[in-house]
Design a protein around this motif. Sequence first.
Motif, short mmCIF file in Angstrom:
data_model
loop_
_atom_site.label_atom_id
_atom_site.label_comp_id
_atom_site.label_asym_id
_atom_site.label_seq_id
_atom_site.Cartn_x
_atom_site.Cartn_y
_atom_site.Cartn_z
N SER A 95 0.74 -1.16 0.01
CA SER A 95 -0.04 -0.06 -0.07
C SER A 95 0.90 1.25 -0.02
O SER A 95 0.33 2.48 -0.13
CB SER A 95 -0.85 -0.03 1.39
N LEU A 96 2.12 1.13 0.19
CA LEU A 96 2.86 2.47 -0.20
C LEU A 96 2.97 2.66 -1.69
O LEU A 96 2.98 2.01 -2.39
CB LEU A 96 4.32 2.19 0.50
N GLY A 97 2.57 4.42 -1.62
CA GLY A 97 2.79 4.77 -2.99
C GLY A 97 2.84 6.01 -3.40
O GLY A 97 2.87 6.76 -2.31
N ASP A 98 2.91 6.53 -4.61
CA ASP A 98 2.90 7.93 -4.79
C ASP A 98 1.52 8.36 -5.22
O ASP A 98 0.51 7.62 -5.41
CB ASP A 98 3.94 8.08 -6.08
N VAL A 99 1.39 9.76 -5.15
CA VAL A 99 0.20 10.53 -5.81
C VAL A 99 0.53 11.11 -7.03
O VAL A 99 1.45 12.03 -6.91
CB VAL A 99 -0.50 11.21 -4.82
N ILE A 100 -0.28 10.96 -8.00
CA ILE A 100 0.05 11.58 -9.31
C ILE A 100 -1.36 12.52 -9.70
O ILE A 100 -2.29 11.88 -9.70
CB ILE A 100 0.21 10.85 -10.38
N LYS A 101 -0.97 13.76 -10.02
CA LYS A 101 -2.08 14.57 -10.30
C LYS A 101 -1.96 15.01 -11.85
O LYS A 101 -0.86 15.45 -12.37
CB LYS A 101 -2.03 15.98 -9.27
N PHE A 102 -3.18 14.77 -12.46
CA PHE A 102 -3.09 15.09 -14.13
C PHE A 102 -4.05 16.16 -14.18
O PHE A 102 -5.41 16.22 -13.63
CB PHE A 102 -3.48 13.78 -14.97
N SER A 103 -3.92 17.06 -15.17
CA SER A 103 -4.76 18.05 -15.82
C SER A 103 -4.51 18.29 -17.10
O SER A 103 -3.36 18.21 -17.66
CB SER A 103 -4.29 19.55 -15.10
#
Length: 372
Positions: A95-103
Amino acid sequence: MTSSHFLCHSPIFTPSPNIIENRSLSSFRSHGSSFFDSKSRNRRTPFVRFMVSARKQVEIVYNPDERINKLADEVDKEAAPVSRLTLFSPCKVISLGDVIKFSLSPSKAQDRLSTNVPGVPLDDRNLIIKALNLYRKKTGSNNFFWIHLDKKVPTGAGLGGGSSNAATALWAANQFNGFLATEKELQEWSSEIGSDVPFFFSQGAAYCTGRGEVVQNVPPPLPLDLPMVLIKPQQACSTAEVYKRLQLDRTSKSDPVTLLEKISRNGISQDVCINDLEPPAFEVLPSLKRLKQRVLAASRGQYGAVFMSGSGSTIVGIGSPDPPQFVYDDDEYRDVFLSEANFLTREENNWYTEPASRSARGSSSQFSQSIE
């Protein structure tokens, strides 16, 4: 070669001629991300003080985030149903992970990537950009994106963080484009990026063969709430060097299917957690072998199994979220990365959901902002 993976979550006005001060502070930095191009980056951020009257001063501070949000709002007016998306990008064990924001970008020429991690490439060397380029090639889409990568997964850890980012980018691009591709097609295409990428289109637990690109979903063999701890020293293992030292005639003769059945039937144990990349990785980084041995010796039954993830250099202890005391007491491990974790799954046609709470300590949580 076969392997089993588990995925464990201010007003605007025209100044009068009575301006008495107009200066720029190049040291001012925003706390958010920015997607300025190279010309914009070279401009110093203005801090402007206007004398409106003899009795009143008004300070206007230019906020880059505000500009980005306004631009994104303009894009929203003309965009497809989905114009912004935030996705969780888990590493390949848990469950460790990154967060990626897309626009969606108003540009039809290139993507713009920013991150909180210094040293991460922001051009087409990055697997996120590779994935978006691949999606456009396969579908003919002409959508480009602003992307911000909030990185939590350490690099050189053997956790597949980059591969997960690539899979997440493919999923995001498909959502922005109204699902032009099926999950199966995304999975098949993703093997062109890297052997670990197709796994992330599984449902969280999979039996992988070939180079890792042949993925078969399996029921989670262990409880999803089974706790574990990740321990990664500052030193990283070179994947290329580890594979260079791998001797196929010295790999385990155990049948992975048999091991999987044993785990499902009896639970986790040290004898079923076999990673053939451990011996060559320990040659590349002898201190990693010593770390595993110390974790095993100090566990006193705390962990059902201790093993190295991927090609290293993360050591995983399954059965407890707590690291052994020596990683706190010994100066050798003062800068070690620590994170508690659990297994993670996803439902078909849905991406992974970030866990409600995660705990991580170490270099990944101390990354400084890097905008290029």
